[in-house]
Design a protein around this motif. Sequence first.
Motif, PDB file in Angstrom:
ATOM      1  N   TYR A   1     -23.878   1.310  22.559  1.00  0.00           N
ATOM      2  CA  TYR A   1     -22.890   1.396  23.643  1.00  0.00           C
ATOM      3  C   TYR A   1     -23.390   2.344  24.750  1.00  0.00           C
ATOM      4  CZ  TYR A   1     -18.289   1.888  25.934  1.00  0.00           C
ATOM      5  OH  TYR A   1     -17.251   1.892  26.819  1.00  0.00           O
ATOM      6  N   LEU A   2     -24.244   3.296  24.389  1.00  0.00           N
ATOM      7  CA  LEU A   2     -24.686   4.320  25.357  1.00  0.00           C
ATOM      8  C   LEU A   2     -25.259   3.738  26.656  1.00  0.00           C
ATOM      9  CD1 LEU A   2     -26.131   7.084  22.999  1.00  0.00           C
ATOM     10  CD2 LEU A   2     -24.241   7.344  24.612  1.00  0.00           C
ATOM     11  N   PRO A   3     -26.163   2.748  26.621  1.00  0.00           N
ATOM     12  CA  PRO A   3     -26.695   2.202  27.875  1.00  0.00           C
ATOM     13  C   PRO A   3     -25.613   1.561  28.739  1.00  0.00           C
ATOM     14  CG  PRO A   3     -28.019   1.488  26.006  1.00  0.00           C
ATOM     15  CD  PRO A   3     -26.785   2.122  25.442  1.00  0.00           C
ATOM     16  N   VAL A   4     -24.493   1.148  28.113  1.00  0.00           N
ATOM     17  CA  VAL A   4     -23.397   0.559  28.883  1.00  0.00           C
ATOM     18  C   VAL A   4     -22.529   1.666  29.484  1.00  0.00           C
ATOM     19  CG1 VAL A   4     -21.339  -0.898  28.738  1.00  0.00           C
ATOM     20  CG2 VAL A   4     -23.374  -1.431  27.357  1.00  0.00           C
ATOM     21  N   ILE A   5     -22.175   2.632  28.617  1.00  0.00           N
ATOM     22  CA  ILE A   5     -21.156   3.612  29.029  1.00  0.00           C
ATOM     23  C   ILE A   5     -21.709   4.712  29.922  1.00  0.00           C
ATOM     24  CG2 ILE A   5     -21.408   5.043  26.950  1.00  0.00           C
ATOM     25  CD1 ILE A   5     -18.117   4.376  28.777  1.00  0.00           C
ATOM     26  N   ILE A   6     -22.935   5.169  29.686  1.00  0.00           N
ATOM     27  CA  ILE A   6     -23.435   6.309  30.474  1.00  0.00           C
ATOM     28  C   ILE A   6     -23.437   5.988  31.984  1.00  0.00           C
ATOM     29  CG2 ILE A   6     -25.402   7.848  30.900  1.00  0.00           C
ATOM     30  CD1 ILE A   6     -23.832   8.537  28.387  1.00  0.00           C
ATOM     31  N   PRO A   7     -23.993   4.850  32.404  1.00  0.00           N
ATOM     32  CA  PRO A   7     -23.892   4.540  33.846  1.00  0.00           C
ATOM     33  C   PRO A   7     -22.440   4.425  34.309  1.00  0.00           C
ATOM     34  CG  PRO A   7     -25.576   3.187  32.820  1.00  0.00           C
ATOM     35  CD  PRO A   7     -24.840   3.864  31.696  1.00  0.00           C
ATOM     36  N   GLY A   8     -21.588   3.864  33.452  1.00  0.00           N
ATOM     37  CA  GLY A   8     -20.177   3.724  33.819  1.00  0.00           C
ATOM     38  C   GLY A   8     -19.514   5.073  34.028  1.00  0.00           C
ATOM     39  N   ILE A   9     -19.695   5.972  33.048  1.00  0.00           N
ATOM     40  CA  ILE A   9     -19.131   7.322  33.150  1.00  0.00           C
ATOM     41  C   ILE A   9     -19.689   8.033  34.372  1.00  0.00           C
ATOM     42  CG2 ILE A   9     -19.137   9.617  32.096  1.00  0.00           C
ATOM     43  CD1 ILE A   9     -17.505   8.130  30.361  1.00  0.00           C
ATOM     44  N   LEU A  10     -20.980   7.854  34.589  1.00  0.00           N
ATOM     45  CA  LEU A  10     -21.634   8.528  35.717  1.00  0.00           C
ATOM     46  C   LEU A  10     -20.943   8.162  37.024  1.00  0.00           C
ATOM     47  CD1 LEU A  10     -24.050  10.173  36.812  1.00  0.00           C
ATOM     48  CD2 LEU A  10     -25.264   8.014  37.035  1.00  0.00           C
TER      49      LEU A  10
ATOM     50  N   PRO B   1     -17.753  15.311  32.884  1.00  0.00           N
ATOM     51  CA  PRO B   1     -18.812  14.482  32.310  1.00  0.00           C
ATOM     52  C   PRO B   1     -18.987  14.718  30.810  1.00  0.00           C
ATOM     53  CG  PRO B   1     -19.675  15.886  34.065  1.00  0.00           C
ATOM     54  CD  PRO B   1     -18.214  16.137  33.973  1.00  0.00           C
ATOM     55  N   ILE B   2     -18.881  15.969  30.384  1.00  0.00           N
ATOM     56  CA  ILE B   2     -19.070  16.268  28.960  1.00  0.00           C
ATOM     57  C   ILE B   2     -17.963  15.627  28.131  1.00  0.00           C
ATOM     58  CG2 ILE B   2     -19.118  18.127  27.260  1.00  0.00           C
ATOM     59  CD1 ILE B   2     -20.315  19.929  29.485  1.00  0.00           C
ATOM     60  N   LEU B   3     -16.731  15.871  28.588  1.00  0.00           N
ATOM     61  CA  LEU B   3     -15.559  15.396  27.856  1.00  0.00           C
ATOM     62  C   LEU B   3     -15.498  13.870  27.825  1.00  0.00           C
ATOM     63  CD1 LEU B   3     -13.475  17.391  26.739  1.00  0.00           C
ATOM     64  CD2 LEU B   3     -11.930  16.654  28.550  1.00  0.00           C
ATOM     65  N   PHE B   4     -15.632  13.260  29.017  1.00  0.00           N
ATOM     66  CA  PHE B   4     -15.503  11.804  29.114  1.00  0.00           C
ATOM     67  C   PHE B   4     -16.615  11.095  28.340  1.00  0.00           C
ATOM     68  CE2 PHE B   4     -12.564  10.775  32.908  1.00  0.00           C
ATOM     69  CZ  PHE B   4     -11.656  11.695  32.440  1.00  0.00           C
ATOM     70  N   THR B   5     -17.825  11.619  28.458  1.00  0.00           N
ATOM     71  CA  THR B   5     -18.930  10.968  27.768  1.00  0.00           C
ATOM     72  C   THR B   5     -18.670  10.961  26.261  1.00  0.00           C
ATOM     73  OG1 THR B   5     -20.319  11.950  29.461  1.00  0.00           O
ATOM     74  CG2 THR B   5     -21.445  10.875  27.657  1.00  0.00           C
TER      75      THR B   5
ATOM     76  N   ALA C   1     -22.713  16.864  38.414  1.00  0.00           N
ATOM     77  CA  ALA C   1     -22.068  15.870  37.548  1.00  0.00           C
ATOM     78  C   ALA C   1     -23.085  14.848  37.040  1.00  0.00           C
ATOM     79  CB  ALA C   1     -20.945  15.169  38.313  1.00  0.00           C
ATOM     80  N   THR C   2     -23.991  14.437  37.929  1.00  0.00           N
ATOM     81  CA  THR C   2     -24.996  13.445  37.547  1.00  0.00           C
ATOM     82  C   THR C   2     -25.907  13.982  36.447  1.00  0.00           C
ATOM     83  OG1 THR C   2     -24.972  12.605  39.798  1.00  0.00           O
ATOM     84  CG2 THR C   2     -26.856  11.996  38.447  1.00  0.00           C
ATOM     85  N   VAL C   3     -26.433  15.178  36.677  1.00  0.00           N
ATOM     86  CA  VAL C   3     -27.359  15.766  35.716  1.00  0.00           C
ATOM     87  C   VAL C   3     -26.668  15.953  34.364  1.00  0.00           C
ATOM     88  CG1 VAL C   3     -28.676  17.843  35.168  1.00  0.00           C
ATOM     89  CG2 VAL C   3     -28.763  16.880  37.479  1.00  0.00           C
ATOM     90  N   LEU C   4     -25.439  16.439  34.402  1.00  0.00           N
ATOM     91  CA  LEU C   4     -24.732  16.689  33.145  1.00  0.00           C
ATOM     92  C   LEU C   4     -24.455  15.400  32.375  1.00  0.00           C
ATOM     93  CD1 LEU C   4     -22.208  19.543  33.943  1.00  0.00           C
ATOM     94  CD2 LEU C   4     -24.077  19.565  32.302  1.00  0.00           C
ATOM     95  N   THR C   5     -24.082  14.341  33.091  1.00  0.00           N
ATOM     96  CA  THR C   5     -23.781  13.089  32.398  1.00  0.00           C
ATOM     97  C   THR C   5     -25.028  12.543  31.706  1.00  0.00           C
ATOM     98  OG1 THR C   5     -22.176  12.635  34.128  1.00  0.00           O
ATOM     99  CG2 THR C   5     -22.747  10.817  32.681  1.00  0.00           C
ATOM    100  N   PHE C   6     -26.145  12.512  32.433  1.00  0.00           N
ATOM    101  CA  PHE C   6     -27.384  12.027  31.818  1.00  0.00           C
ATOM    102  C   PHE C   6     -27.799  12.929  30.647  1.00  0.00           C
ATOM    103  CE2 PHE C   6     -28.471   9.422  35.697  1.00  0.00           C
ATOM    104  CZ  PHE C   6     -28.500   8.218  35.018  1.00  0.00           C
TER     105      PHE C   6
ATOM    106  N   TYR D   1     -28.307  11.902  26.828  1.00  0.00           N
ATOM    107  CA  TYR D   1     -29.578  12.150  26.141  1.00  0.00           C
ATOM    108  C   TYR D   1     -29.323  12.826  24.796  1.00  0.00           C
ATOM    109  CZ  TYR D   1     -34.496  13.236  25.486  1.00  0.00           C
ATOM    110  OH  TYR D   1     -35.763  13.311  24.981  1.00  0.00           O
ATOM    111  N   ILE D   2     -28.459  13.846  24.818  1.00  0.00           N
ATOM    112  CA  ILE D   2     -28.144  14.572  23.580  1.00  0.00           C
ATOM    113  C   ILE D   2     -27.549  13.625  22.534  1.00  0.00           C
ATOM    114  CG2 ILE D   2     -26.621  16.343  22.588  1.00  0.00           C
ATOM    115  CD1 ILE D   2     -26.914  17.859  25.285  1.00  0.00           C
ATOM    116  N   MET D   3     -26.745  12.670  23.021  1.00  0.00           N
ATOM    117  CA  MET D   3     -26.095  11.757  22.076  1.00  0.00           C
ATOM    118  C   MET D   3     -27.011  10.612  21.662  1.00  0.00           C
ATOM    119  SD  MET D   3     -22.440  11.770  24.005  1.00  0.00           S
ATOM    120  CE  MET D   3     -21.580  10.592  22.991  1.00  0.00           C
ATOM    121  N   GLY D   4     -28.207  10.593  22.198  1.00  0.00           N
ATOM    122  CA  GLY D   4     -29.163   9.592  21.735  1.00  0.00           C
ATOM    123  C   GLY D   4     -29.516   8.510  22.745  1.00  0.00           C
ATOM    124  N   TYR D   5     -29.090   8.677  23.995  1.00  0.00           N
ATOM    125  CA  TYR D   5     -29.385   7.686  25.029  1.00  0.00           C
ATOM    126  C   TYR D   5     -30.825   7.856  25.500  1.00  0.00           C
ATOM    127  CZ  TYR D   5     -28.917   5.308  29.594  1.00  0.00           C
ATOM    128  OH  TYR D   5     -29.072   4.495  30.691  1.00  0.00           O
TER     129      TYR D   5
END
Lengths: 271, 336
Positions: free
Chosen positions: A74-83, A52-56, A135-140, A144-148
Amino acid sequence: MNSTSIKPVSERRLRNTTSFKQSLQNSLTMAYRGLLKIKRTPEQLFDVTLQPILFTLMFTYIFGGAISGDVKSYLPVIIPGILVQTVITTSIVTGVQLREDMDKGVFDRFKSLPIARIAPLSGALLADTIRYTIATVLTFTMGYIMGYRPDGGFGYVVLAGLLVIVCAWAISWIFAFFGVIARTASSVQGISMIVLFPLTFLSNAFVPANTMPNWLQWFVKINPISHLVTAVRNLANSGTIGWDFSISLIGAAVIVVIFAPITVRAYMRRT
Amino acid sequence: MSNEQRTVSEEWAVEAQGLVKTFGNNRAVDGVSLNVRAGSIYGVLGPNGAGKTTTIRMLATLLKPDAGSARIFGHDVVKEAQIVRQIIGVTGQYASVDEALSATENLVIFSRLLGLSRSEARQKAAELLEEFGLTEAAKRPLKNFSGGMRRRLDLAASLIAQPPLIFLDEPTTGLDPRTRNQMWDTIRRLVKTGSTVLLTTQYLQEADELADRIAVIDRGQVVAEGTVDELKTSVGNSSLQLRIQEAQDIARARQTIERVLEVQSAVSAEGGIITAPMADADRVTDLLIALRDAGIPLAELSVQKPTLDEVFLTITGHGVEDEVKGDSEKVKEAAQ
């Protein structure tokens, strides 16, 4: 072997069936075993922590500008996708580990114990929900850290996370089936990747479907992964529960209804 | 279950009739019948690949027999498998414990699966670890366990439910002599508390030390069955090995041996060494005199305790099959 002697067979209460309550208890004990194994060998969590860290990071900074103009939108699009992609990829591990586990001597003991035959299977699948949760917690968190800042609010983000975990658990029955019928752990990995790669990438997880050729859009739209991704986006970004949410849950239920019985039957035949 | 069924005879712990198991073209078990009396130690003796493990796996409900039937304390291993599992303990040839977990965790999980409460499970685990001298290593992961410790833990895990019948598949293979003796003591103590033990072994000495009755298995069939004494008598307590100086004398020497000792003799594969069971040591004097009278010079004479080889030679008329083939069959068995 303490001084007390062995209770003779005639004085024992013996039953040739397993009750539902016992099946549940046995499954929970087997899940506990799964958790202990994770605790003892935390390195097996590398994939669910690093991916999750790497892919995000990668996907957001590579595709962000091209697809949505800038990273932040892009974050609102990609974060659910990566998740969805990460958690569902994680469910492959269930099948792989099941295969490895079944080859070990300890499964002989499980088979010789008067326990529910399904318990080693259901317990393993249950324990793996912890991986999906990580994985879920880490992706979100990465998002969040990146500004989502999901507009749906915390409650709906949690709900979105739960939806993904439930669906991943359902999908893990497919890989558990491969795990039971395959000869080696690496072949489970191989088959599963072939199934999963097109499913996750030929979806709306990373790129909006309307940028793709028509014939591909057709597939992307019926792809259950797309529905799950859309459901998560709706929940996290606007706090709405729509048709995609229902489709995802129905799809998950269908998978369990089909694969749980055939997996158990294949497993029983091998034991 | 009805009372009627529960009062089935307890005299026999194991009654197996014509068990057959085929893996591909290999008839691993080919009509094995065994009867084990409750409260005794029963040894199944045979070389690698003879079908010992497969037989045990069928009796322990781990494999379905292709033909034949088996009952454990009167309960059918196929139709009443779940009942049979409640009254047996199985310790396999390869430790059937969880490598990644500690000894305590292993025992607690098995105890919980057997229906013990959390506190009962902890207590049971502590008790068993104490009994098997593993308390100090209780918290360490099994990766660091020696072979002997692993076997002990494995046996401890089989005893949680205090099963009346315990299967031990080659319990001492690969153990050093001291650990082996400890294992033997443990098995003897088990039987004193009223358990029945069915063990497989490749070593005649082990069967001799422990078992009340022995079945010799070869190529999936029982080739001899009886008490240790009966078996020994048929083999001869020890065997006499004679190396003849001149190869052309071998045939005459064998005739002399068979006439004087009244037993079958065999010539070793390398040639030159005649082996004959020595039932009565006094007769060896007669034999030596007879050989001298016949003018057959000896190069070497030795007496050897019976080995599995001799048992086989005597009972089956052929020696133990070459190890390589045996091993590959064992791997096949394990893979099933």
